[in-house]
Design a protein around this motif. Structure first.
Motif, PDB file in Angstrom:
ATOM      1  N   THR A  26       0.824  -1.204   0.000  1.00  0.00           N
ATOM      2  CA  THR A  26       0.000   0.000   0.000  1.00  0.00           C
ATOM      3  C   THR A  26       0.860   1.256   0.000  1.00  0.00           C
ATOM      4  OG1 THR A  26      -1.778  -1.099   1.223  1.00  0.00           O
ATOM      5  CG2 THR A  26      -1.755   1.302   1.257  1.00  0.00           C
ATOM      6  N   LEU A  27       0.511   2.196  -0.848  1.00  0.00           N
ATOM      7  CA  LEU A  27       1.092   3.530  -0.802  1.00  0.00           C
ATOM      8  C   LEU A  27       0.126   4.407  -0.022  1.00  0.00           C
ATOM      9  CD1 LEU A  27       2.129   4.014  -4.560  1.00  0.00           C
ATOM     10  CD2 LEU A  27       3.540   3.159  -2.684  1.00  0.00           C
ATOM     11  N   CYS A  28       0.591   5.039   1.030  1.00  0.00           N
ATOM     12  CA  CYS A  28      -0.333   5.872   1.809  1.00  0.00           C
ATOM     13  C   CYS A  28       0.412   6.996   2.506  1.00  0.00           C
ATOM     14  CB  CYS A  28      -1.121   5.035   2.812  1.00  0.00           C
ATOM     15  SG  CYS A  28      -0.231   4.562   4.290  1.00  0.00           S
ATOM     16  N   GLY A  29      -0.345   7.943   3.022  1.00  0.00           N
ATOM     17  CA  GLY A  29       0.228   9.067   3.753  1.00  0.00           C
ATOM     18  C   GLY A  29      -0.852   9.933   4.345  1.00  0.00           C
ATOM     19  N   PRO A  30      -0.513  10.776   5.314  1.00  0.00           N
ATOM     20  CA  PRO A  30      -1.494  11.630   5.992  1.00  0.00           C
ATOM     21  C   PRO A  30      -1.856  12.853   5.172  1.00  0.00           C
ATOM     22  CG  PRO A  30       0.688  12.081   6.836  1.00  0.00           C
ATOM     23  CD  PRO A  30       0.846  10.942   5.874  1.00  0.00           C
ATOM     24  N   ALA A  31      -3.020  13.412   5.472  1.00  0.00           N
ATOM     25  CA  ALA A  31      -3.444  14.657   4.832  1.00  0.00           C
ATOM     26  C   ALA A  31      -2.720  15.821   5.488  1.00  0.00           C
ATOM     27  CB  ALA A  31      -4.951  14.838   4.977  1.00  0.00           C
ATOM     28  N   THR A  44       0.576  21.623   8.517  1.00  0.00           N
ATOM     29  CA  THR A  44      -0.455  21.182   9.444  1.00  0.00           C
ATOM     30  C   THR A  44      -1.008  19.842   8.983  1.00  0.00           C
ATOM     31  OG1 THR A  44      -1.078  23.464   9.952  1.00  0.00           O
ATOM     32  CG2 THR A  44      -2.673  21.748  10.499  1.00  0.00           C
ATOM     33  N   TYR A  45      -1.025  18.856   9.870  1.00  0.00           N
ATOM     34  CA  TYR A  45      -1.525  17.521   9.542  1.00  0.00           C
ATOM     35  C   TYR A  45      -2.912  17.330  10.135  1.00  0.00           C
ATOM     36  CZ  TYR A  45       3.289  16.805   8.222  1.00  0.00           C
ATOM     37  OH  TYR A  45       4.514  16.939   7.625  1.00  0.00           O
ATOM     38  N   VAL A  46      -3.750  16.612   9.411  1.00  0.00           N
ATOM     39  CA  VAL A  46      -5.137  16.394   9.828  1.00  0.00           C
ATOM     40  C   VAL A  46      -5.227  15.047  10.534  1.00  0.00           C
ATOM     41  CG1 VAL A  46      -7.532  16.354   9.098  1.00  0.00           C
ATOM     42  CG2 VAL A  46      -5.862  17.696   7.797  1.00  0.00           C
ATOM     43  N   LEU A  47      -5.540  15.068  11.817  1.00  0.00           N
ATOM     44  CA  LEU A  47      -5.553  13.858  12.642  1.00  0.00           C
ATOM     45  C   LEU A  47      -6.494  12.797  12.075  1.00  0.00           C
ATOM     46  CD1 LEU A  47      -4.714  12.346  15.220  1.00  0.00           C
ATOM     47  CD2 LEU A  47      -6.572  13.522  16.414  1.00  0.00           C
ATOM     48  N   ASN A  48      -5.983  11.560  12.013  1.00  0.00           N
ATOM     49  CA  ASN A  48      -6.756  10.373  11.615  1.00  0.00           C
ATOM     50  C   ASN A  48      -7.182  10.351  10.148  1.00  0.00           C
ATOM     51  OD1 ASN A  48      -6.563   9.175  14.105  1.00  0.00           O
ATOM     52  ND2 ASN A  48      -8.444  10.078  14.857  1.00  0.00           N
ATOM     53  N   SER A  49      -6.641  11.247   9.339  1.00  0.00           N
ATOM     54  CA  SER A  49      -6.974  11.225   7.914  1.00  0.00           C
ATOM     55  C   SER A  49      -5.775  10.732   7.116  1.00  0.00           C
ATOM     56  CB  SER A  49      -7.375  12.617   7.430  1.00  0.00           C
ATOM     57  OG  SER A  49      -6.277  13.494   7.551  1.00  0.00           O
ATOM     58  N   LEU A  50      -6.030   9.943   6.096  1.00  0.00           N
ATOM     59  CA  LEU A  50      -4.963   9.477   5.209  1.00  0.00           C
ATOM     60  C   LEU A  50      -5.574   8.995   3.910  1.00  0.00           C
ATOM     61  CD1 LEU A  50      -5.035   6.106   5.241  1.00  0.00           C
ATOM     62  CD2 LEU A  50      -4.053   6.457   7.484  1.00  0.00           C
ATOM     63  N   ALA A  51      -4.741   8.848   2.897  1.00  0.00           N
ATOM     64  CA  ALA A  51      -5.155   8.279   1.621  1.00  0.00           C
ATOM     65  C   ALA A  51      -4.336   7.029   1.374  1.00  0.00           C
ATOM     66  CB  ALA A  51      -4.945   9.285   0.494  1.00  0.00           C
ATOM     67  N   ALA A  52      -4.936   6.029   0.733  1.00  0.00           N
ATOM     68  CA  ALA A  52      -4.256   4.762   0.486  1.00  0.00           C
ATOM     69  C   ALA A  52      -4.532   4.292  -0.934  1.00  0.00           C
ATOM     70  CB  ALA A  52      -4.710   3.704   1.488  1.00  0.00           C
ATOM     71  N   LEU A  53      -3.478   3.789  -1.558  1.00  0.00           N
ATOM     72  CA  LEU A  53      -3.553   3.325  -2.941  1.00  0.00           C
ATOM     73  C   LEU A  53      -2.755   2.032  -3.064  1.00  0.00           C
ATOM     74  CD1 LEU A  53      -4.070   3.766  -6.036  1.00  0.00           C
ATOM     75  CD2 LEU A  53      -2.008   5.168  -6.053  1.00  0.00           C
ATOM     76  N   MET A 103      -8.705   5.089  -1.508  1.00  0.00           N
ATOM     77  CA  MET A 103      -9.454   5.271  -0.273  1.00  0.00           C
ATOM     78  C   MET A 103      -8.926   6.482   0.487  1.00  0.00           C
ATOM     79  SD  MET A 103      -9.457   4.947   3.267  1.00  0.00           S
ATOM     80  CE  MET A 103      -8.117   3.849   3.692  1.00  0.00           C
ATOM     81  N   VAL A 104      -9.832   7.334   0.921  1.00  0.00           N
ATOM     82  CA  VAL A 104      -9.484   8.490   1.754  1.00  0.00           C
ATOM     83  C   VAL A 104     -10.230   8.378   3.067  1.00  0.00           C
ATOM     84  CG1 VAL A 104      -9.641  10.991   2.028  1.00  0.00           C
ATOM     85  CG2 VAL A 104      -8.977  10.015  -0.185  1.00  0.00           C
ATOM     86  N   ALA A 105      -9.482   8.311   4.175  1.00  0.00           N
ATOM     87  CA  ALA A 105     -10.077   8.294   5.513  1.00  0.00           C
ATOM     88  C   ALA A 105     -10.241   9.729   5.982  1.00  0.00           C
ATOM     89  CB  ALA A 105      -9.186   7.513   6.475  1.00  0.00           C
ATOM     90  N   LEU A 106     -11.461  10.107   6.321  1.00  0.00           N
ATOM     91  CA  LEU A 106     -11.761  11.466   6.759  1.00  0.00           C
ATOM     92  C   LEU A 106     -11.519  11.654   8.245  1.00  0.00           C
ATOM     93  CD1 LEU A 106     -15.145  11.917   4.884  1.00  0.00           C
ATOM     94  CD2 LEU A 106     -12.898  12.700   4.130  1.00  0.00           C
ATOM     95  N   GLY A 107     -11.376  10.563   8.974  1.00  0.00           N
ATOM     96  CA  GLY A 107     -11.309  10.632  10.428  1.00  0.00           C
ATOM     97  C   GLY A 107     -12.651  10.233  11.001  1.00  0.00           C
TER      98      GLY A 107
END
Length: 274
Positions: free
Chosen positions: A173-178, A187-196, A211-215
């Motif tokens: 998986t390639l992923c990282g935080p917003a 500024t990083y957005v807690l509990n959010s990330l995108a995954a590919l 997939m994008v996790a909004l938190g």
């Protein structure tokens, strides 16, 4: 009653400023001394709200449209890491990035950069990149987000768990935080990330998903990716795919964001005009 008195006072200030411009400096000086918090809000509150919105993803039930653009900054070398010595394009850039734009507007509002609620970026990294990057995220001189540590400990357990989630995401998986970047830092957005999925990134199939996790346990699975903007114009440099999901705006969207009601009909060809 207090609000009414304040309104009368402000109207008085406005009348004086218009009829006697020479008194304007005196009014400002009085406000600085007697109401510094109020004056500060008048001057900077709008900028503060913009920064807050840039670091916040709204809950899913408020989102009416969302756009995700995928970038491949190594296109010029066919996916091979560009050489710094040869000064090849993208040599200092993350290969895959994704940019998320979100709107919470009603159907009658045009979707553009002025009407959107927020915009954030994701660096889509493999496992080794995530481990190295996480060390930098914890540097308080480079981030004001919760990744910062104090006396060797994370600011909160939530941020520590979030960092662990990013580092230990599956190998494939390639992923990282917003994050959003402003003058004061990242500024990083807690509990959010995108995954590919890595295999998806290599091929970019027509049925790909990101997939994008909004938190808060909510996610958006972006699908129905396109190779052009809504008007048919080619994507910007290094952009390779774009997904536009919305409840309304059928001429803009590439797919349906989500069912606004339990009786929402199934998606058909009209929902994916591109």
């Amino acid at each position: 009653m207090q609000i009414e008195k304040l309104s009368e006072l402000l109207r008085y200030f406005e009348d004086v400023a218009q009829t006697d411009p020479g008194s304007l400096d005196r009014l400002v000086s009085i406000t600085k001394i007697t109401a510094p918090t109020f004056l500060n809000a008048l001057l900077y509150r709008e900028d503060e709200r913009k920064r807050e919105l840039a670091a916040t993803l709204p809950p899913l039930d408020r989102i009416t449209a969302a756009q995700l653009t995928l970038y491949d900054n190594w296109q010029s070398t066919g996916g091979k890491k560009p050489s710094r010595k040869k000064k090849e394009s993208g040599a200092r850039m993350q290969r895959f990035k994704a940019q998320l734009e979100v709107w919470t507007t009603t159907a009658d509002v045009m979707l553009n950069s002025k009407s959107r609620t927020t915009k954030v970026t994701f660096d889509l990294m493999d496992r080794s990149e995530r481990i190295d990057r996480m060390k930098k995220y914890k540097n308080p001189t480079k981030s004001k987000g919760g990744f910062v540590v104090v006396n060797g400990e994370p600011v909160s357990p939530e941020w520590a768990n979030y960092a662990e989630t990013i580092v230990t995401a599956p190998e494939d998986t390639l992923c990282g935080p917003a994050y959003s970047t402003a003058v004061q830092g990242t500024t990083y957005v807690l509990n959010s990330l995108a995954a590919l999925d890595v295999r998806t990134a290599d091929v970019l199939p027509d049925d790909m998903e990101i997939m994008v996790a909004l938190g808060g346990g909510e996610t958006i699975r972006f699908h129905s990716f396109d190779k052009t903007y809504a008007g048919g114009a080619p994507l910007a440099t290094n952009a390779v795919r774009i997904s536009r999901l919305a409840i309304d705006h059928t001429g803009w969207r590439t797919g349906l964001l989500r069912a606004p009601t339990p009786n929402e009909p199934e998606v058909n060809v009209d929902d994916c005009p591109y």
